[in-house]
Design an enzyme around this catalytic site. Structure first.
Site, PDB file in Angstrom:
ATOM      1  N   ASP A 162       0.839  -1.196   0.000  1.00 25.78           N
ATOM      2  CA  ASP A 162       0.000   0.000   0.000  1.00 25.78           C
ATOM      3  C   ASP A 162       0.876   1.248   0.000  1.00 25.78           C
ATOM      4  O   ASP A 162       1.965   1.244  -0.579  1.00 25.78           O
ATOM      5  CB  ASP A 162      -0.936  -0.044   1.216  1.00 25.78           C
ATOM      6  CG  ASP A 162      -2.287   0.599   0.948  1.00 25.78           C
ATOM      7  OD1 ASP A 162      -2.324   1.825   0.725  1.00 25.78           O
ATOM      8  OD2 ASP A 162      -3.292  -0.111   0.964  1.00 25.78           O
TER       9      ASP A 162
ATOM     10  N   HIS B  78      -3.895   6.027   3.361  1.00 24.04           N
ATOM     11  CA  HIS B  78      -4.539   4.812   2.860  1.00 24.04           C
ATOM     12  C   HIS B  78      -3.924   3.546   3.452  1.00 24.04           C
ATOM     13  O   HIS B  78      -4.631   2.639   3.921  1.00 24.04           O
ATOM     14  CB  HIS B  78      -4.441   4.811   1.333  1.00 24.04           C
ATOM     15  CG  HIS B  78      -5.283   3.797   0.640  1.00 24.04           C
ATOM     16  ND1 HIS B  78      -4.868   2.501   0.436  1.00 24.04           N
ATOM     17  CD2 HIS B  78      -6.509   3.895   0.074  1.00 24.04           C
ATOM     18  CE1 HIS B  78      -5.804   1.840  -0.229  1.00 24.04           C
ATOM     19  NE2 HIS B  78      -6.815   2.656  -0.462  1.00 24.04           N
TER      20      HIS B  78
ATOM     21  N   SER C 129     -11.097  -0.831  -1.296  1.00 24.57           N
ATOM     22  CA  SER C 129      -9.848  -0.770  -0.522  1.00 24.57           C
ATOM     23  C   SER C 129     -10.082  -1.091   0.939  1.00 24.57           C
ATOM     24  O   SER C 129      -9.195  -1.595   1.632  1.00 24.57           O
ATOM     25  CB  SER C 129      -9.238   0.636  -0.606  1.00 24.57           C
ATOM     26  OG  SER C 129      -8.458   0.799  -1.753  1.00 24.57           O
TER      27      SER C 129
END
Length: 733
Positions: free
Chosen positions: A135, A193, A519
């Site tokens: 990520d 994220h 996600s």
């Protein structure tokens, strides 16, 4: 003049050919001459680089020498250099790298995971399992990555931590940067994220988690006792394919058990997809791989990450709503959502205006600068969702123009899918149907008015889970004979860890954010896989996937079929096998297992060349001598078939992982217009891990509306204590 233009064009083409680009290069390993650990491997790769390249420059050109994921390397090359490389013995192929993109609390309880009893406790909360996260990096100071109560990493762990000091610990056991645009930087998360996905999968317990006072509670990842290893592959410009492969390579060598990738790109053949290539190398080593399905719904044929050795995860809602109700002057009320819930906002009615009342679509979208000439000061402004403008950005424009509040109305494509966003002013996000009624009201009276009533966090929404509009849909383009997505999990308004610096917070590291996307659903399933791996360490990746799929829920909390964003029953191309049920997955009774090299006949059946199959499986293949099979013949726990006038017959093999002595009978809910015959109709086991096979014949019997191209049903094996259900998707030819 034409001659000059032609000359300029020629010069431009020549310049492009001499520009350095990153290529992923596949080469043959001469009769297995080099082991993955051999230094000779890198020398072999370097022999393909331009001879004119100086030694120091050659080192800079060679970005990665892959040892596990492919037989090849990544290098900075010109088109002309690639052309020259093609003439060398051992060269297979070279393709410019693709850029992939991110698919951007309450969930353990919603999934039936409880601290003191059941599967969560029985699996020891994922203890001893290592989850690798590919990520944007991680914010290591967050308390979700505290190692309080954590044991030492397993002895097999060989990874490293690039952070200084004590940033890594028994929870966050590894962190490395593979973002080739920032090669010398630490794997710090500058976007949030990666921190969010890592904590969703395996964050430690953090009390008093909330955002703006909403969704209060103790935050925990799905596998709170699992270890986390973070591999930064994404930066501001996306996620490079060569970086993804390098991170896979490292994670396999480091000793992870589960890999979680909340990123993807457009559909492509598996031999040309770094996510699929790396995932196959991982499952060969017994590593489970979970990937996001993509955020390009609700249209069909929009999936990412379609390989059958990957768990492809769709997104659906939780049973939690952070409610903000639009109340109109005619007393009508429409429930919506907003994370920002100001306590001091008056319930007094204010003038209401639709930003698109003048027919200007740019104004309707509340695009930046579009409201400066409209009279919105002190008013509640209705804005349309869409126009490539972020939901909260619309609120910024309303606020800048002097608006008092915003009602964000969905487009027809987004229908009933709403989100709890951190708006910058009092706001509510309402459905398309509600938006139509609100806009109609603004035309029905000369003095329309409205306000917003903020009702806080509400738990127990019985329509959950519900497929959200953005979740990408099948059928699979890369392999239509495999039903994708596989499964759905929570992916809407998910509260998880967030780097404090990105929220401009000082004095606290316990900061959270609420965001949505596949996600977010992907790491939920990665965490579930870690729990299953902890409870059943000998199960293969395919066995874990089968357990998840055959025990999935297809009913919502009202015991009615799970709905989609239009409040219609969700089809299999949206929901896959259904919504994950971790406790049931822990005891599936039967599994459909697949060994890594069982995929070779399937890959040959896709029409791939020998070289293309070899690029995936990393061994010599001759498809002319392999028993090539159609896609639907793969021992997958679901069926996706294209049915014409001819009958189709497929074989499946099930493995008993339940009681030693058990008997199952088949139950069939046949798709409309299809006759389904299973032989035998009963199967008996007298020991654990015993295998039994059955065949399924699909026959078209007509009677289907010609406008209905698809039909769906299921096949279920039922015993006194277990039920293993396989969805059936039929495309009529």
């Amino acid at each position: 003049m034409c001659e000059i233009s032609g000359s300029v064009a020629f010069q431009q083409i020549a310049a492009e050919k001499s520009m350095l680009k990153t290529y992923i290069v596949h080469v043959n390993d001469p009769v297995g001459k080099f082991s993955a650990q051999s230094e000779a491997l890198e020398s072999w790769y370097q022999s393909f680089l331009p001879a004119s390249t100086e030694s120091e420059n050659q080192q800079q050109r060679l970005l990665y020498s892959y040892r596990h994921v492919i037989s090849g390397f990544a290098a900075r090359l010109t088109e002309e250099e690639v052309k020259a490389m093609e003439k060398k013995d051992g060269f297979v192929s070279a393709t410019p790298e693709k850029i992939y993109h991110l698919h951007t609390t309450r969930t353990p309880g919603f999934l039936g995971l409880h601290n003191r009893s059941g599967f969560w406790k029985g699996s020891n909360f994922g203890e001893g399992v290592i989850i690798g996260i590919l990520d944007t990096g991680v914010y290591p100071q967050h308390p979700s990555f505290s190692d309080e109560g954590m044991p030492l990493p397993p002895a097999k762990w060989t990874g490293t931590c690039e952070f200084n000091g004590t940033a890594c610990n028994n929870k966050l056991i590894g962190a490395r940067n593979f973002d080739s645009l920032t090669p010398k930087q630490l794997p710090i998360d500058e976007e949030g994220h990666g921190t969010h996905t890592a904590s969703t999968a395996a964050g430690n317990y953090v009390k008093h988690a909330n955002m703006y006072g909403n969704a209060k509670g103790t935050a925990a990842g799905i596998a709170p006792r699992a270890h986390v290893a973070v591999y930064k592959v994404c930066g501001l410009l996306g996620c490079g394919g060569s970086d993804i492969l390098a991170a896979y390579d490292a994670a396999i060598e480091d000793g992870v058990d589960v890999l979680s990738l909340s990123l993807g790109g457009e559909s492509s053949p598996f031999y040309d997809d770094p996510v699929a290539l790396g995932a196959f190398a991982a499952i060969r080593k017994g590593i489970f791989v979970s990937c996001s399905a993509g955020n390009s719904g609700p249209a069909h044929f929009t999936l990412s990450n379609e390989a059958p050795w990957i768990l492809t995860v769709a997104a659906s809602t939780l049973d939690r709503s952070i409610t903000a109700t639009a109340k109109l002057g005619n007393t009508e009320e429409f429930d919506g959502e907003s994370l920002y819930q100001p306590r001091n906002f008056s319930s007094k009615l204010l003038p209401l205006v639709y930003a698109g009342a003048n027919g200007n679509q740019t104004s309707a979208y509340c695009a930046p600068g579009s409201l400066k000439n409209l009279d919105v000061k002190g008013k509640v402004v209705v804005c349309d969702r869409g126009g490539d403008i972020g939901r909260t950005e619309k609120g910024v424009e309303v606020k800048n123009a002097g608006g008092a509040a915003m009602i964000l109305a969905n487009s027809i494509n987004d229908s009933f899918s709403t989100f709890a966003d951190p708006h910058v002013l009092p706001a509510t996000h309402v459905s398309y149907a509600a938006g139509l009624k609100i806009k109609a009201y603004t035309k029905s009276t000369s003095n329309p008015s409205a306000t917003i009533l903020f009702k806080g966090t509400n738990v127990g929404v019985t329509s959950a889970p519900q497929i959200t509009s953005f979740s990408s849909r099948g059928p699979s383009i890369a392999s239509p004979g495999i039903l994708k997505p596989d499964i759905t999990g929570p992916g809407v308004s998910i509260l998880a860890a967030w780097p404090a610096p990105l929220l401009n917070v000082t004095g606290s590291k316990s900061t959270f954010n609420m965001i949505s996307g596949t996600s977010m659903s992907c790491p939920h399933l990665s965490g579930v896989a870690a729990l299953l791996k902890s409870a059943h360490p000998n199960w293969s990746p395919a066995a874990i996937k089968s357990a998840i799929l055959t025990t999935a829920d297809t009913l919502n909390l009202k015991d009615e079929p799970i709905l989609d964003d239009k409040h219609m029953p969700a089809d299999l191309f949206a929901i896959g096998a259904g919504h994950v049920n971790p406790s049931k997955a822990n005891d599936p009774g039967l599994i459909y297992d697949i060994e890594p090299y069982d995929y070779i006949p399937y890959l040959c059946g896709l029409g791939y060349t020998n070289a293309q199959v070899e690029a995936i499986v990393l061994r010599k293949v001759n498809c002319s001598k392999e028993s090539s099979i159609p896609e639907a013949e793969l021992n997958y726990p679901s069926f996706s078939i294209a049915l014409g006038s001819k009958d189709l017959k497929f074989k499946r093999v099930v493995t008993n992982v339940g009681k030693p002595h058990s008997s199952y009978a088949v139950s069939i809910n046949a798709p409309e217009g299809v006759d389904v015959v299973v032989k035998p109709t009963k199967i008996h086991f007298n020991k654990v891990y015993q295998k039994k096979s059955y065949t399924v014949i699909f026959r078209s019997i007509g009677g289907v509306d010609s406008r209905n191209r698809y039909a769906q049903g299921f096949l279920k094996w039922v015993s006194a204590t277990h039920s293993a259900k396989s969805p059936i998707s039929v495309t009529f030819e």
